[in-house]
Design an enzyme around this catalytic site. Structure first.
Site, PDB file in Angstrom:
ATOM      1  N   THR A  62      10.144  -1.583  -3.148  1.00 26.69           N
ATOM      2  CA  THR A  62       8.888  -1.148  -2.545  1.00 26.69           C
ATOM      3  C   THR A  62       8.663   0.338  -2.794  1.00 26.69           C
ATOM      4  O   THR A  62       9.411   0.953  -3.578  1.00 26.69           O
ATOM      5  CB  THR A  62       8.835  -1.566  -1.054  1.00 26.69           C
ATOM      6  N   LYS A  66       8.342   1.010  -7.352  1.00 26.42           N
ATOM      7  CA  LYS A  66       7.842  -0.174  -8.069  1.00 26.42           C
ATOM      8  C   LYS A  66       7.637   0.055  -9.574  1.00 26.42           C
ATOM      9  O   LYS A  66       7.736  -0.876 -10.361  1.00 26.42           O
ATOM     10  CB  LYS A  66       6.528  -0.649  -7.446  1.00 26.42           C
ATOM     11  N   ASN A  87       8.013  -5.792  -7.992  1.00 23.51           N
ATOM     12  CA  ASN A  87       8.374  -5.782  -6.563  1.00 23.51           C
ATOM     13  C   ASN A  87       9.521  -6.753  -6.263  1.00 23.51           C
ATOM     14  O   ASN A  87      10.023  -6.784  -5.146  1.00 23.51           O
ATOM     15  CB  ASN A  87       7.167  -6.107  -5.672  1.00 23.51           C
ATOM     16  N   ASP A 102       3.141  -9.532  -5.947  1.00 15.85           N
ATOM     17  CA  ASP A 102       2.065  -9.017  -5.084  1.00 15.85           C
ATOM     18  C   ASP A 102       0.713  -9.680  -5.423  1.00 15.85           C
ATOM     19  O   ASP A 102       0.019 -10.166  -4.529  1.00 15.85           O
ATOM     20  CB  ASP A 102       1.918  -7.493  -5.243  1.00 15.85           C
ATOM     21  N   GLY A 128      -5.377   1.569  -7.103  1.00 16.26           N
ATOM     22  CA  GLY A 128      -3.960   1.952  -7.032  1.00 16.26           C
ATOM     23  C   GLY A 128      -3.065   0.792  -7.451  1.00 16.26           C
ATOM     24  O   GLY A 128      -3.522  -0.157  -8.112  1.00 16.26           O
ATOM     25  N   GLY A 129      -1.796   0.873  -7.062  1.00 13.76           N
ATOM     26  CA  GLY A 129      -0.820  -0.137  -7.484  1.00 13.76           C
ATOM     27  C   GLY A 129      -1.176  -1.536  -7.033  1.00 13.76           C
ATOM     28  O   GLY A 129      -1.084  -2.498  -7.822  1.00 13.76           O
ATOM     29  N   ASN A 150     -13.686   2.800  -7.154  1.00 11.40           N
ATOM     30  CA  ASN A 150     -12.566   3.611  -6.675  1.00 11.40           C
ATOM     31  C   ASN A 150     -13.029   5.054  -6.539  1.00 11.40           C
ATOM     32  O   ASN A 150     -13.894   5.506  -7.296  1.00 11.40           O
ATOM     33  CB  ASN A 150     -11.392   3.538  -7.669  1.00 11.40           C
ATOM     34  N   TYR A 220      -2.417  -4.446   6.823  1.00 10.26           N
ATOM     35  CA  TYR A 220      -2.129  -5.310   7.981  1.00 10.26           C
ATOM     36  C   TYR A 220      -1.794  -4.495   9.236  1.00 10.26           C
ATOM     37  O   TYR A 220      -1.381  -5.045  10.247  1.00 10.26           O
ATOM     38  CB  TYR A 220      -1.031  -6.342   7.691  1.00 10.26           C
TER      39      TYR A 220
HETATM   40  P1  NAP Z   1      -1.656   3.539  -4.089  1.00 12.01           P
HETATM   41  O1  NAP Z   1      -1.149   3.065  -5.394  1.00 12.01           O
HETATM   42  O2  NAP Z   1      -1.236   4.862  -3.580  1.00 12.01           O
HETATM   43  O3  NAP Z   1      -3.279   3.501  -4.148  1.00 12.01           O
HETATM   44  C1  NAP Z   1      -4.060   4.034  -3.094  1.00 12.01           C
HETATM   45  C2  NAP Z   1      -5.551   3.681  -3.289  1.00 12.01           C
HETATM   46  O4  NAP Z   1      -6.257   4.164  -2.135  1.00 12.01           O
HETATM   47  C3  NAP Z   1      -6.208   4.338  -4.492  1.00 12.01           C
HETATM   48  O5  NAP Z   1      -7.256   3.535  -4.961  1.00 12.01           O
HETATM   49  C4  NAP Z   1      -6.762   5.639  -3.869  1.00 12.01           C
HETATM   50  O6  NAP Z   1      -7.862   6.170  -4.561  1.00 12.01           O
HETATM   51  C5  NAP Z   1      -7.237   5.116  -2.539  1.00 12.01           C
HETATM   52  N1  NAP Z   1      -7.317   6.172  -1.525  1.00 12.01           N
HETATM   53  C6  NAP Z   1      -6.288   6.744  -0.842  1.00 12.01           C
HETATM   54  N2  NAP Z   1      -6.758   7.678   0.006  1.00 12.01           N
HETATM   55  C7  NAP Z   1      -8.099   7.708  -0.142  1.00 12.01           C
HETATM   56  C8  NAP Z   1      -9.154   8.448   0.449  1.00 12.01           C
HETATM   57  N3  NAP Z   1      -8.921   9.379   1.391  1.00 12.01           N
HETATM   58  N4  NAP Z   1     -10.426   8.210   0.060  1.00 12.01           N
HETATM   59  C9  NAP Z   1     -10.691   7.257  -0.877  1.00 12.01           C
HETATM   60  N5  NAP Z   1      -9.739   6.517  -1.492  1.00 12.01           N
HETATM   61  C10 NAP Z   1      -8.459   6.738  -1.128  1.00 12.01           C
HETATM   62  O7  NAP Z   1      -1.297   2.503  -2.915  1.00 12.01           O
HETATM   63  P2  NAP Z   1      -1.070   0.914  -3.024  1.00 12.01           P
HETATM   64  O8  NAP Z   1       0.369   0.639  -3.245  1.00 12.01           O
HETATM   65  O9  NAP Z   1      -2.081   0.353  -3.959  1.00 12.01           O
HETATM   66  O10 NAP Z   1      -1.386   0.465  -1.504  1.00 12.01           O
HETATM   67  C11 NAP Z   1      -2.694   0.555  -0.979  1.00 12.01           C
HETATM   68  C12 NAP Z   1      -2.763  -0.133   0.394  1.00 12.01           C
HETATM   69  O11 NAP Z   1      -2.420  -1.499   0.272  1.00 12.01           O
HETATM   70  C13 NAP Z   1      -1.787   0.444   1.430  1.00 12.01           C
HETATM   71  O12 NAP Z   1      -2.469   0.487   2.664  1.00 12.01           O
HETATM   72  C14 NAP Z   1      -0.655  -0.571   1.483  1.00 12.01           C
HETATM   73  O13 NAP Z   1      -0.036  -0.618   2.749  1.00 12.01           O
HETATM   74  C15 NAP Z   1      -1.420  -1.861   1.217  1.00 12.01           C
HETATM   75  N6  NAP Z   1      -0.576  -2.922   0.607  1.00 12.01           N
HETATM   76  C16 NAP Z   1      -0.489  -4.127   1.255  1.00 12.01           C
HETATM   77  C17 NAP Z   1       0.301  -5.142   0.702  1.00 12.01           C
HETATM   78  C18 NAP Z   1       0.400  -6.481   1.413  1.00 12.01           C
HETATM   79  O14 NAP Z   1       1.329  -7.240   1.094  1.00 12.01           O
HETATM   80  N7  NAP Z   1      -0.502  -6.809   2.309  1.00 12.01           N
HETATM   81  C19 NAP Z   1       0.971  -4.950  -0.516  1.00 12.01           C
HETATM   82  C20 NAP Z   1       0.848  -3.693  -1.158  1.00 12.01           C
HETATM   83  C21 NAP Z   1       0.064  -2.694  -0.584  1.00 12.01           C
HETATM   84  P3  NAP Z   1      -7.643   7.313  -5.707  1.00 12.01           P
HETATM   85  O15 NAP Z   1      -7.264   6.565  -6.944  1.00 12.01           O
HETATM   86  O16 NAP Z   1      -8.957   7.969  -5.799  1.00 12.01           O
HETATM   87  O17 NAP Z   1      -6.559   8.229  -5.216  1.00 12.01           O
END
Ligand code: NAP
Length: 276
Positions: A62, A66, A87, A102, A128-129, A150, A220
């Site tokens: 995690t 990743k 993952n 994922d 993002g990821g 985005n 969540y």
């Molecule tokens: P990440 O790679 O860091 O990507 C973050 C994303 O959020 C990017 O698109 C980023 O935009 C955007 N963002 C962050 N802060 C922002 C702001 N202030 N204004 C506008 N956009 C913003 O993170 P990730 O791993 O993809 O995870 C994202 C979310 O998904 C997290 O909340 C995580 O807990 C959740 N998640 C859930 C699961 C599940 O199993 N349910 C699995 C994975 C992740 P920019 O590109 O512009 O920075």
């Protein structure tokens, strides 16, 4: 011999994966233990060597490992390679092979509510990821039209460019996404906006959402983000990230044991743990 599994991340204390996998191991009478490992970025290489040396059967990866784990593995499955993130790792006869559950986990979480996923015009919010895993998996599944909004448009352009599967995609600015929202059957919120403690924030206005649309937020915590509350008030279908979390775990468990575990009770346990 008791089999050993775990999850490597930093931070890791909050992870619900140990509870989930240990529950399933007990349920299916498998002698195994799943442990959380706090691994700092600078220690990842040594940790992976150690996991391999003592014959760990498999592990999850995690944040923040990743992507960084990929060059440390012996092999990677094609979808995980395309996504560029792993993952789940399986020890296949001494070789560590990386997978990504994922995106497939997200798709599985929609099976009950959406039978015609391929036909649904989709908007993904975020690049993002997690968005990457979901976008590539949906494109691989055959969803024909997936647009992306985005904050940083270049990252969305990059996703579109790097997707190895056939899909029609437009990159939208925020105002455009808000204006065209009524065109979408499925909206998937993948950013961290709305996550606790910033629960009053939402990535876009959903004023133009159709009431027969479906809105997913993969967050969540909280169980119902602001965008989900607003979508529900408009009469749309909604889903939070609990099911995705459970299904990505179930698919990992299946890769390790050959058993796809029960998920309904697990969703209940996780929901309860999160105060639902
Ligand atoms: P990440 O790679 O860091 O990507 C973050 C994303 O959020 C990017 O698109 C980023 O935009 C955007 N963002 C962050 N802060 C922002 C702001 N202030 N204004 C506008 N956009 C913003 O993170 P990730 O791993 O993809 O995870 C994202 C979310 O998904 C997290 O909340 C995580 O807990 C959740 N998640 C859930 C699961 C599940 O199993 N349910 C699995 C994975 C992740 P920019 O590109 O512009 O920075």
């Amino acid at each position: 011999m008791i089999k050993l599994y775990g999850v490597a991340g930093d931070p890791i204390a909050h992870s619900m994966s140990p509870k989930m996998h240990n529950y399933w191991f007990e349920l299916y009478g498998i002698e195994a233990c799943y442990h959380p490992f706090l691994i700092k970025e600078e220690n990842l290489r040594d940790a992976v060597k150690g996991f391999k040396a003592f014959g760990m059967n498999g592990f999850n990866v995690t944040v923040p490992h990743k992507v960084a784990i990929i060059p440390l593995l012996d092999g990677i499955d094609p979808l995980a390679k395309a996504i560029g993130a792993v993952n789940t790792v399986v020890n296949e006869n001494g070789k560590l092979i990386g997978y990504n559950t994922d995106g497939p986990g997200f798709i599985k979480s929609l099976e009950k509510e959406i039978s015609d996923l391929e036909q649904r015009k989709t908007l993904i919010i975020g690049a993002g990821g997690a968005a990457r895993a979901i976008y590539f998996s949906m494109a691989e599944r055959g969803v024909g039209e997936i647009d992306i909004f985005n904050r940083t448009a270049e990252k969305a352009e990059q996703l579109k460019k790097e997707c190895p599967f056939d899909v029609k995609t437009k990159i939208l600015e925020k105002e455009e996404a808000e204006k065209l929202l009524a065109e979408y059957d499925l909206i998937i919120q993948t950013t961290s906006i709305g996550m606790s403690p910033r629960i009053d924030e939402s990535p876009i206005s959903i004023h133009n959402l159709r009431k027969d649309a479906f809105v997913c937020d993969i967050i969540y915590n909280p169980l119902k983000t602001k965008i989900l509350q607003e979508a529900e008030e408009k009469g749309a279908g909604i889903k939070n990230g609990v099911d995705m979390f459970v299904y990505q775990g179930a698919l990992a468990f299946e890769k390790w044991t050959g058993i796809f575990p029960e998920t309904d009770k697990m969703k209940e346990i996780i929901n309860k743990q999160l105060g639902g």
